[in-house]
Design an enzyme around this catalytic site. Structure first.
Site, PDB file in Angstrom:
ATOM      1  N   ALA A   1       0.816  -1.210   0.000  1.00 16.25           N
ATOM      2  CA  ALA A   1       0.000   0.000   0.000  1.00 16.25           C
ATOM      3  C   ALA A   1       0.851   1.261   0.000  1.00 16.25           C
ATOM      4  O   ALA A   1       0.376   2.348  -0.368  1.00 16.25           O
ATOM      5  CB  ALA A   1      -0.915   0.000   1.227  1.00 16.25           C
ATOM      6  N   LYS A   2       2.106   1.138   0.397  1.00 15.35           N
ATOM      7  CA  LYS A   2       2.983   2.303   0.508  1.00 15.35           C
ATOM      8  C   LYS A   2       3.441   2.836  -0.843  1.00 15.35           C
ATOM      9  O   LYS A   2       3.999   3.932  -0.916  1.00 15.35           O
ATOM     10  CB  LYS A   2       4.187   1.952   1.373  1.00 15.35           C
ATOM     11  CG  LYS A   2       3.835   1.518   2.796  1.00 15.35           C
ATOM     12  CD  LYS A   2       3.149   2.612   3.572  1.00 15.35           C
ATOM     13  CE  LYS A   2       2.969   2.205   5.040  1.00 15.35           C
ATOM     14  NZ  LYS A   2       2.359   3.266   5.847  1.00 15.35           N
TER      15      LYS A   2
END
Length: 471
Positions: free
Chosen positions: A40-41
């Site tokens: 998700a980063k």
């Protein structure tokens, strides 16, 4: 087939997949590990860098600097590689080997710093990264914990994707809390678009302060909020917008690890520790929701980053997260009933020699050779110390000898008189293996770990007694 101009166009756009759950509610996982950088980063890596470019904070020939547990570093490094920036990332020595290797594969320079440092210490990863950014020409600190572009990335992308993918039927969002960007950004969007109908639930390691824990260490990477006892002020990240979150569900490390290992074996989804925490919480939420509920849980990263840890039986067994083979003699079988029912005495480096002597003399008749573990973190009688905290040991004989010859005084801090750490065995490890390892060690006493915590002290004689008699 779709064709893209660069890797940046492959960030986000991750699918939902149905998760089998005991509750009546539908549970869907958002597989963030299918983003190009594996987590998700990626979303915040792109958003933070592009915002810094717009603000004139990062220009040609610049250097991206950040303290990271790995995933944000990958997101930043892949974006920096595409845009031609240098990347320097600071990680703690508790980050998995796979993550460090991945960061370097993207061309990042990695600086490893000790994990057990208070926030104000110059070697704390965040403090050291800030210093690097300040002293590096063209350096820019991403500062994910306080960068508004972090939650904004999820407000602009993750939230809208979930709403579209569920056709507006999502009723609950479950996400781990690390920097707080994912749950704050996606959660705020979903609340706004649904007229506050969507409930936003945080998932957190049980000892993390977000969930109301005491801030002691835990074994789930990239989640929670640890507080070193020497930290002068506990500062929460501004990326975490607490007004968005309706409640936080604490999840024990063992439950998170069991959940992620089971998911790989039953549904073919290989996810990381924070995903296990989030999914365990999502199962709890689904169990209490109605049949019309649609629970979406964010699974932030891949289990490939943790093959040497969470999916390694030896690592799990050594920390007491697996119970082992009950058909044979285990370390657990050598632990006495007294050790099971009474708290393990635990000294800290702040303990004085006099206090340590009193504890050791009280322990002398308990069958543990008057040896006690010691570590840097203070503890209370109702809290078992974690394995990373056990950094030394002390013996009654050595302290009494030091007092006698004048090399120690009762008021001295124990930190000045520590001996090497005791060996540690997981609760479920074979007793025979433990006997062999302990035979060549300085002390005949070891620490028994269960779920990563010090459960008891055990002697070599107790281990041998637990072995079956050979004829």
């Amino acid at each position: 087939m779709d064709v893209y101009e660069s890797a940046l166009d492959l960030i986000g756009g991750t699918p939902l997949v149905r998760i089998r759950s005991a509750g009546a509610a539908a549970v869907y996982a958002k597989l963030e590990y299918l983003s190009v950088g594996g987590s998700a980063k990626d979303r915040i890596g792109r958003r933070m860098i592009e915002q810094a470019e717009k603000d004139g904070l990062l220009g040609p020939g610049g250097t991206v600097v950040e303290a990271t547990s790995g995933n944000t570093g990958v997101g930043l490094a892949l974006v920096a590689a595409e845009k031609g920036y240098r990347t320097v990332l600071v990680v703690s020595d508790r980050v998995s080997r796979e993550k460090v290797d991945t960061l370097r594969a993207f061309g990042a320079e990695v600086v490893v710093k000790p994990s057990n440092r208070p926030r104000e210490h110059p070697d704390h990863p965040m403090r050291f990264a800030a210093h690097l950014a300040e002293t590096t020409p063209g350096g820019w600190l991403a500062n994910q914990y306080d960068n508004p572009a972090n939650p904004e990335a999820h407000y602009l992308t993750t939230g809208p994707e979930i709403w579209r993918q569920t056709h507006g039927r999502v009723t609950h969002l479950v996400s781990c809390i690390g920097t707080g960007g994912t749950i704050s950004g996606a959660g705020r969007y979903l609340k706004e678009v649904s007229g506050s109908a969507v409930q936003v639930i945080g998932a957190d390691p049980a000892s993390s302060v977000y969930a109301g824990g005491d801030g002691r260490p835990y074994f789930i990477e990239a989640a929670g909020h640890f507080v070193h006892p020497d930290t002068a002020q506990d500062v929460w990240p501004t990326s975490y917008q607490r007004d968005v979150v309706d409640r936080v569900v604490p999840v024990a490390d063992r439950q998170a690890l069991d959940t992620l290992r089971q998911l790989a074996r039953t549904q073919g989804l290989l996810v990381g520790g924070s995903s296990g925490t989030a999914l365990a919480a999502a199962h709890q939420v689904a169990a209490g929701a109605g049949a019309d509920a649609v629970v979406v849980v964010v699974l932030p990263d891949s289990g490939r980053q943790y093959l040497s840890k969470y999916f390694n039986d030896a690592w799990m067994l050594g920390l007491g997260f697996l119970d082992g083979d009950a058909s044979g003699a285990r370390v657990a079988d050598a632990v006495t009933e007294d050790s099971r029912t009474s708290p393990l005495p635990y000294l800290t480096t702040r303990t004085t020699v006099g206090e340590a002597l009193a504890a050791l003399r009280a322990r002398a008749g308990a069958g543990a050779d008057a040896v006690l573990p010691a570590g840097p973190c203070p503890t209370s009688s109702d809290r078992r110390p974690m394995a990373p905290e056990l950094t030394g040991s002390v013996t009654l004989a050595a302290l009494e000898s030091a007092l006698h010859d004048g090399t120690a005084a009762p008021s001295d801090p124990l930190a000045d008189h520590l001996e090497p750490p005791l060996l540690a065995f997981g609760y479920g490890e074979p007793a025979e293996d433990a006997v062999g390892r302990l035979a060549g060690h300085t002390h005949s006493t070891a620490v028994v770990l269960r779920d990563g915590c010090a459960e008891a002290l055990i002697t070599s004689s107790a281990l041998r007694a637990a072995l079956p008699t050979r004829h």
